[in-house]
Design a protein around this motif. Structure first.
Motif, PDB file in Angstrom:
ATOM      1  N   TYR A   1       8.483  -9.120 -68.859  1.00 42.67           N
ATOM      2  CA  TYR A   1       9.104  -9.007 -67.535  1.00 42.67           C
ATOM      3  C   TYR A   1      10.591  -8.693 -67.725  1.00 42.67           C
ATOM      4  O   TYR A   1      11.321  -9.441 -68.382  1.00 42.67           O
ATOM      5  N   HIS A   2      11.029  -7.566 -67.159  1.00 43.28           N
ATOM      6  CA  HIS A   2      12.435  -7.172 -67.241  1.00 43.28           C
ATOM      7  C   HIS A   2      12.962  -7.023 -65.810  1.00 43.28           C
ATOM      8  O   HIS A   2      12.471  -6.180 -65.055  1.00 43.28           O
ATOM      9  N   PHE A   3      13.958  -7.818 -65.468  1.00 46.69           N
ATOM     10  CA  PHE A   3      14.458  -7.821 -64.096  1.00 46.69           C
ATOM     11  C   PHE A   3      15.691  -6.940 -63.926  1.00 46.69           C
ATOM     12  O   PHE A   3      16.240  -6.841 -62.836  1.00 46.69           O
ATOM     13  N   THR A   4      16.119  -6.322 -65.019  1.00 46.12           N
ATOM     14  CA  THR A   4      17.086  -5.234 -64.975  1.00 46.12           C
ATOM     15  C   THR A   4      16.842  -4.406 -66.228  1.00 46.12           C
ATOM     16  O   THR A   4      15.901  -4.677 -66.982  1.00 46.12           O
ATOM     17  N   TYR A   5      17.659  -3.414 -66.481  1.00 48.10           N
ATOM     18  CA  TYR A   5      17.423  -2.544 -67.635  1.00 48.10           C
ATOM     19  C   TYR A   5      18.144  -3.074 -68.884  1.00 48.10           C
ATOM     20  O   TYR A   5      19.109  -3.835 -68.805  1.00 48.10           O
ATOM     21  N   ASN A   6      17.649  -2.657 -70.044  1.00 51.03           N
ATOM     22  CA  ASN A   6      18.248  -3.036 -71.345  1.00 51.03           C
ATOM     23  C   ASN A   6      18.489  -4.539 -71.453  1.00 51.03           C
ATOM     24  O   ASN A   6      19.581  -4.989 -71.809  1.00 51.03           O
ATOM     25  N   CYS A   7      17.469  -5.319 -71.124  1.00 48.42           N
ATOM     26  CA  CYS A   7      17.596  -6.771 -71.237  1.00 48.42           C
ATOM     27  C   CYS A   7      16.383  -7.324 -71.969  1.00 48.42           C
ATOM     28  O   CYS A   7      15.377  -6.637 -72.131  1.00 48.42           O
ATOM     29  N   GLU A   8      16.495  -8.556 -72.436  1.00 43.37           N
ATOM     30  CA  GLU A   8      15.377  -9.167 -73.125  1.00 43.37           C
ATOM     31  C   GLU A   8      14.236  -9.443 -72.153  1.00 43.37           C
ATOM     32  O   GLU A   8      14.448  -9.634 -70.960  1.00 43.37           O
ATOM     33  N   GLY A   9      13.033  -9.467 -72.697  1.00 45.97           N
ATOM     34  CA  GLY A   9      11.875  -9.751 -71.866  1.00 45.97           C
ATOM     35  C   GLY A   9      11.772 -11.230 -71.547  1.00 45.97           C
ATOM     36  O   GLY A   9      12.273 -12.086 -72.283  1.00 45.97           O
ATOM     37  N   ILE A  10      11.123 -11.523 -70.432  1.00 45.11           N
ATOM     38  CA  ILE A  10      10.897 -12.899 -70.001  1.00 45.11           C
ATOM     39  C   ILE A  10       9.398 -13.161 -70.007  1.00 45.11           C
ATOM     40  O   ILE A  10       8.609 -12.339 -69.549  1.00 45.11           O
ATOM     41  N   TYR A  11       9.007 -14.315 -70.540  1.00 50.69           N
ATOM     42  CA  TYR A  11       7.603 -14.721 -70.542  1.00 50.69           C
ATOM     43  C   TYR A  11       7.243 -15.354 -69.203  1.00 50.69           C
ATOM     44  O   TYR A  11       8.058 -16.049 -68.590  1.00 50.69           O
ATOM     45  N   ASN A  12       5.995 -15.137 -68.799  1.00 50.79           N
ATOM     46  CA  ASN A  12       5.473 -15.798 -67.615  1.00 50.79           C
ATOM     47  C   ASN A  12       5.259 -17.280 -67.945  1.00 50.79           C
ATOM     48  O   ASN A  12       4.429 -17.616 -68.789  1.00 50.79           O
TER      49      ASN A  12
ATOM     50  N   LEU B   1      17.680   6.397 -62.646  1.00 50.44           N
ATOM     51  CA  LEU B   1      16.249   6.227 -62.405  1.00 50.44           C
ATOM     52  C   LEU B   1      15.664   5.144 -63.309  1.00 50.44           C
ATOM     53  O   LEU B   1      15.935   5.122 -64.516  1.00 50.44           O
ATOM     54  N   TYR B   2      14.869   4.277 -62.718  1.00 52.74           N
ATOM     55  CA  TYR B   2      14.166   3.235 -63.450  1.00 52.74           C
ATOM     56  C   TYR B   2      12.728   3.684 -63.707  1.00 52.74           C
ATOM     57  O   TYR B   2      12.060   4.198 -62.807  1.00 52.74           O
ATOM     58  N   ARG B   3      12.262   3.487 -64.935  1.00 50.38           N
ATOM     59  CA  ARG B   3      10.861   3.750 -65.250  1.00 50.38           C
ATOM     60  C   ARG B   3      10.113   2.423 -65.219  1.00 50.38           C
ATOM     61  O   ARG B   3      10.517   1.462 -65.872  1.00 50.38           O
ATOM     62  N   LEU B   4       9.040   2.372 -64.441  1.00 49.80           N
ATOM     63  CA  LEU B   4       8.287   1.140 -64.258  1.00 49.80           C
ATOM     64  C   LEU B   4       6.960   1.199 -65.011  1.00 49.80           C
ATOM     65  O   LEU B   4       6.451   2.264 -65.331  1.00 49.80           O
ATOM     66  N   GLY B   5       6.393   0.041 -65.271  1.00 51.54           N
ATOM     67  CA  GLY B   5       5.083  -0.060 -65.891  1.00 51.54           C
ATOM     68  C   GLY B   5       4.601  -1.494 -65.817  1.00 51.54           C
ATOM     69  O   GLY B   5       5.329  -2.396 -65.384  1.00 51.54           O
ATOM     70  N   PHE B   6       3.360  -1.709 -66.235  1.00 42.98           N
ATOM     71  CA  PHE B   6       2.834  -3.070 -66.259  1.00 42.98           C
ATOM     72  C   PHE B   6       3.617  -3.894 -67.283  1.00 42.98           C
ATOM     73  O   PHE B   6       3.891  -3.413 -68.386  1.00 42.98           O
ATOM     74  N   PRO B   7       3.970  -5.145 -66.963  1.00 41.91           N
ATOM     75  CA  PRO B   7       4.750  -5.955 -67.905  1.00 41.91           C
ATOM     76  C   PRO B   7       3.997  -6.342 -69.168  1.00 41.91           C
ATOM     77  O   PRO B   7       4.578  -6.413 -70.250  1.00 41.91           O
ATOM     78  N   ASN B   8       2.696  -6.610 -69.048  1.00 39.34           N
ATOM     79  CA  ASN B   8       1.935  -7.080 -70.212  1.00 39.34           C
ATOM     80  C   ASN B   8       0.441  -6.888 -69.950  1.00 39.34           C
ATOM     81  O   ASN B   8       0.033  -6.432 -68.881  1.00 39.34           O
ATOM     82  N   ARG B   9      -0.361  -7.247 -70.943  1.00 38.35           N
ATOM     83  CA  ARG B   9      -1.800  -7.005 -70.848  1.00 38.35           C
ATOM     84  C   ARG B   9      -2.459  -7.872 -69.783  1.00 38.35           C
ATOM     85  O   ARG B   9      -3.395  -7.438 -69.112  1.00 38.35           O
ATOM     86  N   GLU B  10      -1.997  -9.106 -69.621  1.00 39.63           N
ATOM     87  CA  GLU B  10      -2.586  -9.971 -68.599  1.00 39.63           C
ATOM     88  C   GLU B  10      -2.505  -9.319 -67.223  1.00 39.63           C
ATOM     89  O   GLU B  10      -3.487  -9.276 -66.477  1.00 39.63           O
ATOM     90  N   VAL B  11      -1.341  -8.794 -66.897  1.00 36.82           N
ATOM     91  CA  VAL B  11      -1.144  -8.190 -65.588  1.00 36.82           C
ATOM     92  C   VAL B  11      -1.910  -6.877 -65.473  1.00 36.82           C
ATOM     93  O   VAL B  11      -2.580  -6.618 -64.466  1.00 36.82           O
ATOM     94  N   GLU B  12      -1.830  -6.052 -66.499  1.00 37.56           N
ATOM     95  CA  GLU B  12      -2.492  -4.749 -66.441  1.00 37.56           C
ATOM     96  C   GLU B  12      -4.003  -4.896 -66.286  1.00 37.56           C
ATOM     97  O   GLU B  12      -4.617  -4.323 -65.383  1.00 37.56           O
ATOM     98  N   GLU B  13      -4.616  -5.686 -67.159  1.00 33.21           N
ATOM     99  CA  GLU B  13      -6.068  -5.844 -67.115  1.00 33.21           C
ATOM    100  C   GLU B  13      -6.499  -6.557 -65.833  1.00 33.21           C
ATOM    101  O   GLU B  13      -7.474  -6.165 -65.180  1.00 33.21           O
ATOM    102  N   GLY B  14      -5.762  -7.598 -65.464  1.00 36.52           N
ATOM    103  CA  GLY B  14      -6.114  -8.340 -64.254  1.00 36.52           C
ATOM    104  C   GLY B  14      -6.001  -7.489 -63.005  1.00 36.52           C
ATOM    105  O   GLY B  14      -6.875  -7.542 -62.131  1.00 36.52           O
ATOM    106  N   PHE B  15      -4.949  -6.700 -62.919  1.00 32.42           N
ATOM    107  CA  PHE B  15      -4.746  -5.887 -61.730  1.00 32.42           C
ATOM    108  C   PHE B  15      -5.802  -4.785 -61.625  1.00 32.42           C
ATOM    109  O   PHE B  15      -6.343  -4.529 -60.541  1.00 32.42           O
ATOM    110  N   ILE B  16      -6.112  -4.142 -62.745  1.00 36.41           N
ATOM    111  CA  ILE B  16      -7.123  -3.081 -62.730  1.00 36.41           C
ATOM    112  C   ILE B  16      -8.484  -3.661 -62.328  1.00 36.41           C
ATOM    113  O   ILE B  16      -9.222  -3.071 -61.528  1.00 36.41           O
ATOM    114  N   LYS B  17      -8.839  -4.823 -62.870  1.00 36.40           N
ATOM    115  CA  LYS B  17     -10.104  -5.456 -62.485  1.00 36.40           C
ATOM    116  C   LYS B  17     -10.107  -5.823 -61.007  1.00 36.40           C
ATOM    117  O   LYS B  17     -11.124  -5.715 -60.328  1.00 36.40           O
TER     118      LYS B  17
END
Length: 517
Positions: free
Chosen positions: A264-275, A355-371
């Motif tokens: 999870y990145h809440f701005t650009y060029n920053c460390e990721g945050i765990y859920n 411009l910000y490029r967006l994507g799924f934060p991690n596999r939990e979110v990506e797989e869960g959302f697609i399902k």
């Protein structure tokens, strides 16, 4: 002597009970002290289950002067003057907002409780006037300015997405109510409003222009959530235990935690945050799982996608600017809602164009959302879909293209007639969902550009190169594979190669024919 079992604050949102009952706590109080010391009016947007309620409860304990709860924490060292103040804490997360008066009832109940403490006035006839009266009397009676904490300020508005009349009613109620924070400035020491989203274009804050939005502020990015450093400082023993139970090396366990729950990145060029919710559940159960996603995904997100005929494939590499990220455009644009809700995050930033490029934060979110999307785009329920996908994968891995193409037809069965005008987009979205899910078990590369759909699926023994024609024939699809040399990169690969051309029929609203070579 047996070591005492650590207990994790899963679902615990009250700071006082957390501290008194001995739950694990990652010390955020240095950041909280910095927040309180450097300003007065704040707004913070974070996804659900990220610790917003615990943050507000911690602030409540601090402003109530409960110094004993901060023993051993950074706040004990940093705070020199412990002042007990009146705190007005409003939690809008508890209500179901489906009628115009449902919000009024929640606000009235909270104000009535505050009036029991600080008194009433017969001239205060509206919710906003009563709120202002409570603020004034609390300040006068205690001699201290008030701390105001509002949790999930946007819950009524989110539940009313798609219902314009109801959302307008809620805005008309909340706008003057929140406006009290500006008119009663002299009685307020501190105010923090939290929520999932920012209603920029349908603002309830137009009368409250003194709010400092710290959602993308680098100083406070980890007020909620867990950093890599915090995870290792607090849960190093748990990581080793998890690795042992899961028959992994320590490094493999760390990589899996990062893949599943970080990002999870809440701005650009920053460390990721765990859920934090998923991380704590994983350590408690010593099992990887889609914990955050299983707590519930609001259907309004998918309704926004469907109503806008959104191209789901774009979600993997959506580009947008700060104005879009920081606002919600009602029913016109789904991306801000999905980003602010935590289903997309910042993956990159083009400084030249902003411009910000967006994507799924991690596999939990990506797989869960697609399902989660499956029952909204196909005839399969949430229960049926996983079994169908596993059958897909088995057939693909067994080298049975005829079988999985017949199964693919079932995913397009019963396409609603109202989708006929957007049939091509519907085909694309169903294919995206199916092959994204297949890709979690195999190596699938799915690309779209200029109306062309290419799919490459690789298994241990087979490679599939597929071309889908939405307005053409299966022969044209297979010819395109040949003419554009899609299979050339795999000519020296020892695995068996299938080239498949497929076409759809607008008449049957399904796959019409395929050719396998």
């Amino acid at each position: 002597m047996e070591q005492q079992q650590r207990i994790y604050p899963i679902g615990v949102q009250n700071f006082e009970s957390l501290r008194k009952d001995g739950y694990v706590y990652i010390d955020k109080t240095a950041l909280i002290h910095k927040l309180v010391s450097s300003g007065r009016y704040y707004f913070l947007s974070r996804p659900r289950r990220f610790g917003k309620s615990l943050l507000l409860s911690t602030l409540e304990a601090y402003f109530q002067g409960k110094r004993e709860l901060f023993e051993g924490l950074a706040m004990e060292r940093l705070e020199k003057d412990w002042v007990k103040r009146p705190v007005l804490h409003l939690d809008l997360n508890i209500g179901k907002y489906d009628t115009p008066d449902s919000l009024d009832k929640i606000l009235n109940d909270n104000i009535a409780q505050w009036e029991n403490l600080y008194g009433t006035s017969p001239t205060e006839s509206t919710l906003a006037l009563r709120f202002a009266g409570v603020l004034r009397r609390a300040c006068e009676q205690t001699g201290e300015r008030v701390a105001i904490l509002i949790d999930e300020y946007d819950k009524p508005l989110l539940q009313a997405i798609g219902n314009h009349d109801l959302q307008r009613e809620f805005r008309n109620t909340l706008k003057p109510f929140y406006g009290v924070l500006k008119t009663m400035d002299g009685c307020i020491k501190f105010a923090l409003l939290t929520g999932v989203t920012k209603f920029g274009k349908v603002s309830v804050f137009s009368d409250l222009n003194n709010l400092n939005d710290i959602s993308m502020d680098r100083r406070f990015l980890n007020l909620c959530g867990i950093t890599e450093e915090e995870m290792h400082e607090t849960f190093e023993e748990e990581i080793h235990e998890l690795a042992t139970v899961q028959d992994m090396t320590y490094e493999e366990a760390c990589n899996e935690l990062q893949s599943c729950y970080d990002g999870y990145h809440f701005t650009y060029n920053c460390e990721g945050i765990y859920n934090p919710f998923s991380l704590l559940n994983t350590f408690e159960k010593k099992e990887f799982g889609n914990y955050w996603f299983e707590t519930g995904t609001p259907t309004y997100l998918v309704e926004l996608l469907k109503n806008n005929h959104y191209d789901l494939e774009r979600m993997a590499h959506e580009e947008t600017d700060a104005d879009v990220l920081n606002s919600i455009y009602g029913d016109e644009e789904p991306i801000p809602v999905i980003f602010q809700s935590g289903y997309l995050t910042i993956k990159g930033y083009d400084k030249e164009f902003g411009l910000y490029r967006l994507g799924f934060p991690n596999r939990e979110v990506e797989e869960g959302f697609i399902k989660f999307l499956i029952p909204f785009y196909t005839r399969f329920s949430k229960i049926e879909a996983p079994f169908e996908i596993k059958k897909f994968v088995r057939e693909i891995c067994a080298g049975q293209p005829e079988a999985f193409l017949k199964r693919l037809q079932t995913f397009f069965a019963d396409t609603p007639y109202e989708l006929v005008s957007e049939l091509e987009r519907h085909y694309q979205n169903v294919l995206f969902i199916v092959f994204k899910l297949v890709g979690f078990y195999t190596q699938a590369e799915y690309h779209t550009s200029e109306g062309r759909i290419d799919l490459v699926v690789k298994t241990a023994d087979y490679i599939y190169v597929m071309e889908f024609k939405l307005a053409g024939t299966a022969e044209e699809a297979i010819s395109q594979i040949e003419e554009k040399h899609y299979a050339r990169p795999f000519e020296t690969d020892p695995r068996k190669l299938f080239k498949i051309g497929i076409n759809f029929s607008s008449k049957t609203r399904n796959i019409e024919r395929w050719i396998i070579e």
